[in-house]
Design an enzyme around this catalytic site. Structure first.
Site, PDB file in Angstrom:
ATOM      1  N   GLU A  25       2.633  -5.683  -7.300  1.00  0.00           N
ATOM      2  CA  GLU A  25       3.298  -6.796  -7.955  1.00  0.00           C
ATOM      3  C   GLU A  25       2.970  -8.121  -7.278  1.00  0.00           C
ATOM      4  O   GLU A  25       2.661  -8.172  -6.097  1.00  0.00           O
ATOM      5  CB  GLU A  25       4.810  -6.556  -7.974  1.00  0.00           C
ATOM      6  CG  GLU A  25       5.126  -5.368  -8.860  1.00  0.00           C
ATOM      7  CD  GLU A  25       6.591  -5.044  -8.964  1.00  0.00           C
ATOM      8  OE1 GLU A  25       7.021  -4.678 -10.071  1.00  0.00           O
ATOM      9  OE2 GLU A  25       7.320  -5.151  -7.957  1.00  0.00           O
TER      10      GLU A  25
ATOM     11  N   CYS B  81       3.563 -15.280  -4.508  1.00  0.00           N
ATOM     12  CA  CYS B  81       3.789 -14.232  -3.518  1.00  0.00           C
ATOM     13  C   CYS B  81       2.836 -13.078  -3.835  1.00  0.00           C
ATOM     14  O   CYS B  81       2.888 -12.499  -4.914  1.00  0.00           O
ATOM     15  CB  CYS B  81       5.252 -13.801  -3.595  1.00  0.00           C
ATOM     16  SG  CYS B  81       5.658 -12.468  -2.467  1.00  0.00           S
TER      17      CYS B  81
ATOM     18  N   CYS C  52       3.396   0.825   1.641  1.00  0.00           N
ATOM     19  CA  CYS C  52       3.407   0.261   2.999  1.00  0.00           C
ATOM     20  C   CYS C  52       3.730   1.379   3.973  1.00  0.00           C
ATOM     21  O   CYS C  52       4.554   2.248   3.692  1.00  0.00           O
ATOM     22  CB  CYS C  52       4.463  -0.837   3.112  1.00  0.00           C
ATOM     23  SG  CYS C  52       4.430  -1.726   4.691  1.00  0.00           S
TER      24      CYS C  52
ATOM     25  N   CYS D 166      10.275  -0.137   6.791  1.00  0.00           N
ATOM     26  CA  CYS D 166      11.452  -0.885   7.246  1.00  0.00           C
ATOM     27  C   CYS D 166      12.656  -0.372   6.460  1.00  0.00           C
ATOM     28  O   CYS D 166      12.573  -0.104   5.255  1.00  0.00           O
ATOM     29  CB  CYS D 166      11.261  -2.384   7.041  1.00  0.00           C
ATOM     30  SG  CYS D 166       9.905  -3.049   8.041  1.00  0.00           S
TER      31      CYS D 166
ATOM     32  N   CYS E 148      13.755  -2.026   2.924  1.00  0.00           N
ATOM     33  CA  CYS E 148      12.720  -2.530   2.012  1.00  0.00           C
ATOM     34  C   CYS E 148      12.333  -1.487   0.965  1.00  0.00           C
ATOM     35  O   CYS E 148      12.054  -0.333   1.305  1.00  0.00           O
ATOM     36  CB  CYS E 148      11.493  -2.941   2.818  1.00  0.00           C
ATOM     37  SG  CYS E 148      10.119  -3.504   1.791  1.00  0.00           S
TER      38      CYS E 148
ATOM     39  N   CYS F 165      12.506 -10.762  -2.812  1.00  0.00           N
ATOM     40  CA  CYS F 165      11.935 -10.174  -1.594  1.00  0.00           C
ATOM     41  C   CYS F 165      12.428  -8.756  -1.424  1.00  0.00           C
ATOM     42  O   CYS F 165      13.630  -8.513  -1.503  1.00  0.00           O
ATOM     43  CB  CYS F 165      12.412 -10.890  -0.344  1.00  0.00           C
ATOM     44  SG  CYS F 165      12.331 -12.637  -0.398  1.00  0.00           S
TER      45      CYS F 165
END
Ligand code: SAH
Length: 373
Positions: free
Chosen positions: A91, A104, A111, A115, A118, A345
């Site tokens: 995205e 962004c 990933c 974290c 996230c 975010c």
């Protein structure tokens, strides 16, 4: 297979045209066609010799990833879902604000860092994006925004030009530096996007060797995802901290500042209710702020399905910011944008269909040795 010209920065493209037996200045013309004008057909490039246009059409292409989803939130935030191959989509989000427009951009499909708060981390890691897939997000977003202008949407109050790029989409950019660097150089190149170094920000969870290498090779603005003032809490929230604890991270921040185009690091700090948002946490952060020239950006946590975290109440965030400010720290609180289209975010999940799914039951903190920095 055709060579995708989006993979080349200026130097790479010079090498490529030289291989075709053309003078190097052709690379500059090509860059301008592809990145300034957003062209993808060689036939359009009328100031190139016909013979070169023909030669390029036979062996090369300008191929951005394919847009498979396009949504606009009431606040004007626009999110594209871009398919990078049969199994992966990432995205990319445009955030219009008064006086600037920020794109962004994602650097990886999934990933590895996981974290705790996230959404991207939950899907596991699939692969690095290529330079073409990274710069291709900017290429296609800019073309789409220009098309919207041409279609008469220009009357809208928000800006439609991309003035800033932040590498804050999916993935950890500093774990994909080989592919990231040519894309960053194109963002800065006057024959391509011509953004100043201050308007291109790489955000990292704290990959120390990557910070040092970025500083040597392409020192753009740097944001560091801090999220906790001490190792015990940061180990839980950002498992990468076990490999690069705060002391080393802060030392790397100060090394970075020797070359930084801005003389400060932006520390991002996600506000998690009852986890990292107490007065004592704020006071401890003020201590960190004294050791690194920095600004703080507080990010109210953005929830997603299957998370136990909650956003700190507005009053708590205000008080937290006030403690930092009183201690002399520059602090801003990020406005939540893109509500309704999951574009905020930490909500970018893309669509990675053959990913290794992680459910909350099986989630665990990864041992540091697994993180291939
Ligand atoms: N891997 C890089 C860049 C991607 S994330 C990094 O860690 O910096 C961009 C920012 O969004 C980071 O500061 C990240 O910690 C933050 N973030 C992640 N999930 C979030 C969430 N659910 N709510 C608010 N911010 C989040």
């Amino acid at each position: 297979m055709r060579t995708n010209l989006l993979n080349f920065d200026a130097e790479g493209l010079e090498g490529y045209v030289a291989q075709l037996g053309e003078p190097r200045f052709r690379a500059r013309q090509l860059l301008r066609w592809v990145h300034q004008r957003g062209a993808s057909e060689f036939a359009q490039m009328t100031d190139l010799a016909k013979s070169l246009r023909g030669a390029l059409a036979a062996v090369a292409e300008v191929r951005a990833p394919q847009v498979v989803g396009d949504s606009v939130a009431p606040d004007g935030t626009r999110k594209w879902l871009v398919k990078v191959d049969g199994a992966n989509a990432v995205e990319c989000v445009f955030i219009p604000e008064s006086g600037r427009g920020t794109l962004c951009v994602s650097s990886q499909a999934g990933c590895v860092l996981d974290c705790a708060f996230c959404a991207t981390g939950k899907q596991g890691f699939n692969r690095n994006l290529s330079s073409a897939e990274i710069i291709g997000q900017l290429w296609l977003a800019r073309n789409a925004l220009r098309d919207a202008d041409a279609a008469g949407a220009a009357a809208a109050p928000a800006p439609r030009a991309i003035s800033n790029v932040v590498m804050m989409g999916m993935g950890e950019p500093l774990l994909n530096l080989d592919q990231l660097l040519p894309a960053l150089r194109l963002m800065l190149d006057d024959n391509a996007y011509g953004l100043s170094r201050r308007r291109v920000t790489v955000s990292t969870a704290g990959v120390v060797p990557g910070m040092d290498r970025l500083r040597e090779e392409c020192p753009v603005a740097l944001a560091v995802s801090l999220h906790a003032p001490d190792d015990a809490l940061r180990d839980r929230l950002v498992p990468l901290n076990r490999k690069y604890p705060l002391r080393e991270l802060l030392a790397a921040c100060n090394r970075y500042l020797e070359r930084a185009p801005r003389d400060f690091i932006t520390f991002e700090y996600v506000m998690l209710d009852g986890v990292n948002d107490s007065d004592a946490h704020a006071r401890a952060l003020a201590g960190i702020a004294r050791s690194v020239h920095s600004k703080f950006n507080l990010i109210p946590f953005n929830p997603f399905s299957d998370t136990a975290f909650r956003r700190s109440p507005a009053e708590r965030i205000r008080r937290f910011a006030e403690i930092l400010q009183r201690a002399g720290v520059t602090v801003t609180t990020r406005k939540t944008r893109g509500d309704g289209i999951d574009a905020a975010c930490g909500q970018l999940a893309g669509d990675v269909s053959d990913r290794t799914r992680r459910t909350s039951a099986t989630r665990r903190l990864r041992p540091a040795a697994e993180l291939n920095a």
